[in-house]
Design an enzyme around this catalytic site. Structure first.
Site: not given
Length: 276
Positions: A124, A128
């Site tokens: 994640y 990002k």
């Protein structure tokens, strides 16, 4: 100003729509209206709307699901923002893209500011960060807003634990992970004012007090006089698929110079949550 909001059906998207004045022309796009991971849909659908500003609240935020589905993680959290930046470049719009504290590794003993080097430790976080870099490399007229530990959207962790406390049940929170608890309305209130400064770049917008979720739950229970109990958890006990940074609290060396209002204290944010 014409504003296109992606991810408008999520908690932050809804809060942003509520914060925007009626004198702005707003086009709200939910995931069913526009999947930002669909490159051709973004390039074919966004420029004809004629936005001056695109606010991207869309993301694949399930941290553990990102870990087990990296293809979707990079599609939605990296290439999706890149497509939005390309669409913004096509129509002369500014893009404000919301990112995360999880781009940091959590080893810094004090809060991270905008000058600290990102070192994500999860899929994640890596996805990002890739999204941030795609946006910055594609479009000069951009804002990247990092935030973390967002609560108050209705489907978030803290709102769920509040329901348990009100029902007299036990609520549990990690005691060995520290972040910057951020009330979703307070974050949403600051996005458009930031965009209107025209001072493009990366900024940290987050609550002012580092805390663990265990600490937050205790304060929430005490402030509300709630009947439930609060129990500490340890990250190692949960054996979650994705690693989390131990300390990912955020601060800013830039925002105070932009004339944005400071975030209210955490207790004020928790009282606002209790008052809903």
């Amino acid at each position: 100003m014409r504003i296109v909001v992606t991810g408008a059906g999520g908690g932050l998207g809804r809060a942003f729509l509520a914060a925007v004045g009626a004198h702005h022309d707003v086009v709200a796009l939910t995931h069913s209206d526009l999947d930002i991971g669909d490159h051709h849909a973004v390039l074919g659908g966004v420029p004809p709307l004629g936005p001056d500003l695109i606010v991207n609240c869309a993301a694949f935020t399930a941290v553990d699901a990102n870990e087990t589905d990296p293809s979707r993680a990079f599609r939605d959290n990296a290439q999706g923002p890149q497509s939005l930046a390309l669409a913004a470049r096509m129509c002369g719009a500014t893009l404000l893209h919301v990112s995360t504290d999880y781009v940091f590794d959590g080893t810094k003993p004090v809060p991270y500011d905008e000058t600290d080097e990102p070192r994500p430790i999860s899929v994640y976080g890596r996805a990002k960060l890739a999204g941030e870099r795609f946006v910055a490399a594609t479009l000069h007229e951009h804002f990247v807003v990092r935030t973390g530990y967002v609560f108050g959207g209705g489907a978030d962790y803290l709102s769920g634990q509040l329901t348990r406390l009100r029902a007299g049940e036990a609520a549990a929170g990690l005691a060995d992970r520290i972040g910057s608890p951020t009330f979703i309305d307070h974050l949403a209130d600051r996005l458009l004012p930031l965009a209107l400064t025209g001072r493009f770049g990366t900024y940290h917008l987050a609550g002012p007090e580092p805390a663990s979720w265990f600490q937050v739950l205790g304060r929430l229970r005490d402030l509300g006089g709630l009947p439930g109990s609060v129990e500490p958890q340890r990250a190692a006990e949960l054996a979650l698929p994705a690693p989390r940074p131990e300390r990912s609290a955020l601060s800013s060396v830039l925002v105070e110079n932009l004339s944005l209002p400071p975030f209210p204290p955490l207790d004020d944010a928790l009282r606002a949550l209790l008052g809903r």
